[in-house]
Scaffold this motif. Structure first.
Motif, PDB file in Angstrom:
ATOM      1  N   THR A  89     -62.738 -26.857 -57.880  1.00  0.00           N
ATOM      2  CA  THR A  89     -63.333 -27.526 -56.716  1.00  0.00           C
ATOM      3  C   THR A  89     -63.872 -28.906 -57.072  1.00  0.00           C
ATOM      4  O   THR A  89     -63.739 -29.855 -56.297  1.00  0.00           O
ATOM      5  N   THR A 159     -73.985 -21.883 -53.010  1.00  0.00           N
ATOM      6  CA  THR A 159     -74.113 -20.874 -54.058  1.00  0.00           C
ATOM      7  C   THR A 159     -75.416 -20.993 -54.836  1.00  0.00           C
ATOM      8  O   THR A 159     -75.902 -20.016 -55.399  1.00  0.00           O
ATOM      9  N   ASP A 186     -66.366 -27.044 -48.131  1.00  0.00           N
ATOM     10  CA  ASP A 186     -66.403 -26.451 -49.460  1.00  0.00           C
ATOM     11  C   ASP A 186     -66.677 -24.957 -49.260  1.00  0.00           C
ATOM     12  O   ASP A 186     -67.780 -24.566 -48.886  1.00  0.00           O
ATOM     13  N   THR A 188     -65.981 -22.639 -51.694  1.00  0.00           N
ATOM     14  CA  THR A 188     -65.703 -22.074 -53.013  1.00  0.00           C
ATOM     15  C   THR A 188     -66.238 -20.655 -53.169  1.00  0.00           C
ATOM     16  O   THR A 188     -65.546 -19.781 -53.681  1.00  0.00           O
ATOM     17  N   ALA A 207     -62.035 -22.385 -55.021  1.00  0.00           N
ATOM     18  CA  ALA A 207     -61.478 -22.088 -56.342  1.00  0.00           C
ATOM     19  C   ALA A 207     -61.507 -20.564 -56.485  1.00  0.00           C
ATOM     20  O   ALA A 207     -62.260 -19.897 -55.777  1.00  0.00           O
ATOM     21  N   GLN A 209     -62.504 -18.284 -58.754  1.00  0.00           N
ATOM     22  CA  GLN A 209     -63.360 -17.488 -59.652  1.00  0.00           C
ATOM     23  C   GLN A 209     -64.527 -16.815 -58.941  1.00  0.00           C
ATOM     24  O   GLN A 209     -65.426 -16.290 -59.570  1.00  0.00           O
TER      25      GLN A 209
HETATM   26  C1  LIG Z   1     -68.750 -22.764 -57.902  1.00  0.00           C
HETATM   27  C2  LIG Z   1     -68.825 -23.788 -56.843  1.00  0.00           C
HETATM   28  C3  LIG Z   1     -68.310 -25.073 -57.027  1.00  0.00           C
HETATM   29  C4  LIG Z   1     -67.731 -25.534 -58.333  1.00  0.00           C
HETATM   30  O1  LIG Z   1     -66.476 -24.985 -58.531  1.00  0.00           O
HETATM   31  P1  LIG Z   1     -65.615 -25.414 -59.826  1.00  0.00           P
HETATM   32  O2  LIG Z   1     -64.312 -24.724 -59.615  1.00  0.00           O
HETATM   33  O3  LIG Z   1     -66.380 -24.941 -61.022  1.00  0.00           O
HETATM   34  O4  LIG Z   1     -65.502 -26.885 -59.805  1.00  0.00           O
HETATM   35  C5  LIG Z   1     -68.377 -25.955 -55.965  1.00  0.00           C
HETATM   36  N1  LIG Z   1     -68.911 -25.600 -54.785  1.00  0.00           N
HETATM   37  C6  LIG Z   1     -69.429 -24.380 -54.576  1.00  0.00           C
HETATM   38  C7  LIG Z   1     -70.002 -24.050 -53.237  1.00  0.00           C
HETATM   39  C8  LIG Z   1     -69.397 -23.441 -55.599  1.00  0.00           C
HETATM   40  O5  LIG Z   1     -69.903 -22.223 -55.388  1.00  0.00           O
END
Ligand SMILES: *Cc1c(COP(=O)(O)O)cnc(C)c1O
Length: 388
Positions: A89, A159, A186, A188, A207, A209
Motif C-alpha cells: 500500500t 488500523t 485505503d 488495506t 495489500a 497481509q
Molecule cells: C497496513 C496498512 C498500510 C500499510 O500497508 P503496507 O502494505 O505495509 O504498505 C496502509 N494503510 C493501512 C490502513 C494499513 O492498515
C-alpha cells in the motif's frame, strides 16, 4: 495522547490454563494470521508453482484467478478493473500521487496510515498542497464536497486507532463522470472484512497481509472506469513518472495477468486461496459476517468488564476488524500483552505511536470468533492473576 506506557522489564510468570487458550494465538493487525489450510495448499504446489516463471501460464492463471475472484467478491460492475503491483500500500500511495491525483487532493487524516498518504501528496512537487481534514485519534472526519479537488482520499479502517468509516461519496459531490473528484479508499485493513458498495469508490486499494491472510509486498487496486480514464489522461499528458510507480504500466501488465516486475509467488498464491475461501463460503457476507461476530464478542466483553473499555466512543465507528480496548489505570496493558505473548498469544500490543494503555486485537476473517472469545477469557485470567 495518553500517559507513557511503562516499559515492561519483567514479565510475570503466569501460566494460562490450556483449557482457556485459543486454538490459534495470532491476533496481530498485520502481518496477520495466515490460515494453515492455505499454507498446506501452497505446500502441495511446491514443485509445480513455486519457483516457476511469472510470465508463464502456471503463475498467470493464479493471478487471473485472483483478479476474477476479487471481481466476484466485491461484485464489481462492468468496466471496473483489478490492478496489482509490487510494493504494498505504501507504494500505491506514491503511485497515486503520480497517476491518480491530477492537481489537488482532499485527505481525511485520523491516524498514522491516513496521515501518510496526505504527506505523500503534500510532498509531491508536481501537485498543489492538498486539503487535509483531521480528527482526533479514535474518531474520523467527514469528507466535504469541494470543486477544487480532483481526488478524495478516504480510509476504510484506520488500523492504528481501530476506527472504521462507512464509504460513501461526499455529500453533494459532483460525480466523476461529470468532472467531479475521484474517491480513493485505503482499504488495506478493511477490504474483505468490511462491506462496501463499489458505486461509492473509484479506487479501493489494499495489500494482502491483513484480511486476505497472505504476506505483504503487493498492492491491489479496484478501479472504476473513471479512475482508469484518469490514469490514461495523466499518461497522455506526458507527466514524468518513475516506471515502478506508473499506474499506466501497471494497468497494461494487470490486463495480461502479470506484474511489471517479479512478484512474490507465495504471496499471490495465499491471497488467491483466501479469496477462494471467501467466495466458496458466501463471499463478502461470509467474511464480513465472521468479523461482525468477533467484534460483537470483543466489545460486549469490554462493555461488561470492570477494567476494559472500547477506545472508540461511537459504536458505529468501532472497527469490526481491528479492536482497540483501553484498560483502567490499575491494569498495565503492556504487562497483560507480555503475559499473553509468553503463553503463545501474540501481537495484542497497541499501536506504539498512539501511546495508550490499551490492547489492539485483529479480528480479520481468518481469526475464528471462538478464539476471540477465548482471548477475552485469557485476558480476564491474566488480569485476575496480576491482581492477586
Ligand atoms: C497496513 C496498512 C498500510 C500499510 O500497508 P503496507 O502494505 O505495509 O504498505 C496502509 N494503510 C493501512 C490502513 C494499513 O492498515
Amino acid at each position: 495522547m495518553g500517559a507513557m506506557i511503562p516499559y515492561v522489564t519483567d514479565t510475570p510468570d503466569i501460566a494460562i490454563p490450556a483449557s482457556l487458550l485459543p486454538a490459534d494465538g495470532r491476533f496481530g493487525s498485520g502481518p496477520s494470521k495466515v490460515r494453515p489450510a492455505s499454507v498446506e495448499a501452497l505446500g502441495a504446489a511446491a514443485t509445480t508453482y513455486l519457483g516457476t516463471s511469472h510470465r508463464q501460464k502456471t503463475v498467470k492463471s493464479v493471478v487471473g484467478s485472483l483478479r476474477a475472484g476479487l471481481t466476484e467478491l466485491f461484485s464489481l460492475p462492468e468496466g471496473y478493473e483489478v490492478l496489482l503491483g509490487n510494493g504494498g500500500t505504501t507504494c500505491f500511495w506514491d503511485a497515486a500521487t503520480f497517476g491518480l491525483i491530477e492537481r489537488r487532493s482532499q485527505h481525511l487524516s485520523f491516524g498514522e496510515f491516513s496521515s501518510k498518504f496526505a504527506k505523500a501528496a503534500k510532498d509531491a512537487p508536481h501537485l498543489d498542497d492538498p486539503s487535509v481534514i483531521t480528527a482526533e485519534p479514535g474518531t474520523h472526519p467527514t469528507a466535504v464536497a469541494d470543486p477544487d479537488v480532483d481526488l478524495y482520499a478516504l480510509t476504510h479502517n484506520e488500523t492504528s486507532t481501530g476506527v472504521m468509516m462507512e464509504i460513501t461519496r461526499p455529500d453533494g459531490a459532483v460525480p466523476p463522470a461529470e468532472g467531479g473528484g475521484l474517491v480513493a479508499v485505503d482499504a488495506t485493513s478493511g477490504a474483505g472484512g468490511l462491506r462496501v458498495d463499489p458505486a461509492a469508490f473509484d479506487a479501493y486499494y489494499f495489500a494482502p497481509q491483513k484480511c486476505f491472510g497472505s504476506d505483504g509486498g503487493l498492492w491491489v487496486s479496484l478501479l472504476s472506469p473513471a479512475a482508469v480514464e484518469r490514469i490514461e489522461q495523466i499518461h497522455a499528458s506526458g507527466r514524468w513518472t518513475p516506471a515502478f510507480l506508473d499506474l499506466h504500466i501497471a494497468l497494461e501488465n494487470s490486463r495480461l495477468d502479470q506484474t511489471y516486475n517479479t512478484p512474490a509467488l507465495a504471496t499471490i498464491f495465499l491471497f488467491d486461496d483466501q479469496v477462494r475461501w471467501f467466495n466458496e463460503n458466501g463471499g463478502l457476507e461470509f467474511s464480513a459476517g465472521r468479523c461482525d461476530r468477533s467484534a460483537e464478542i470483543l466489545y460486549a466483553w469490554a462493555d461488561a468488564s470492570p477494567f476494559a473499555t472500547p477506545f472508540v466512543a461511537k459504536e458505529e465507528e468501532r472497527s469490526r476488524v481491528v479492536g482497540t480496548i483501553d484498560f483502567a489505570d490499575e491494569v498495565n496493558a503492556a504487562t497483560v500483552a507480555a503475559v499473553l505473548r509468553r503463553n503463545g498469544i501474540v501481537d495484542t500490543e497497541p499501536y506504539r505511536k498512539l501511546g495508550r494503555n490499551q490492547l489492539r486485537i485483529a479480528m480479520f476473517p481468518a481469526v475464528d470468533p471462538d478464539d476471540v472469545a477465548a482471548l477475552c477469557a485469557c485476558i480476564n485470567h491474566v488480569v485476575g492473576a496480576l491482581a492477586s
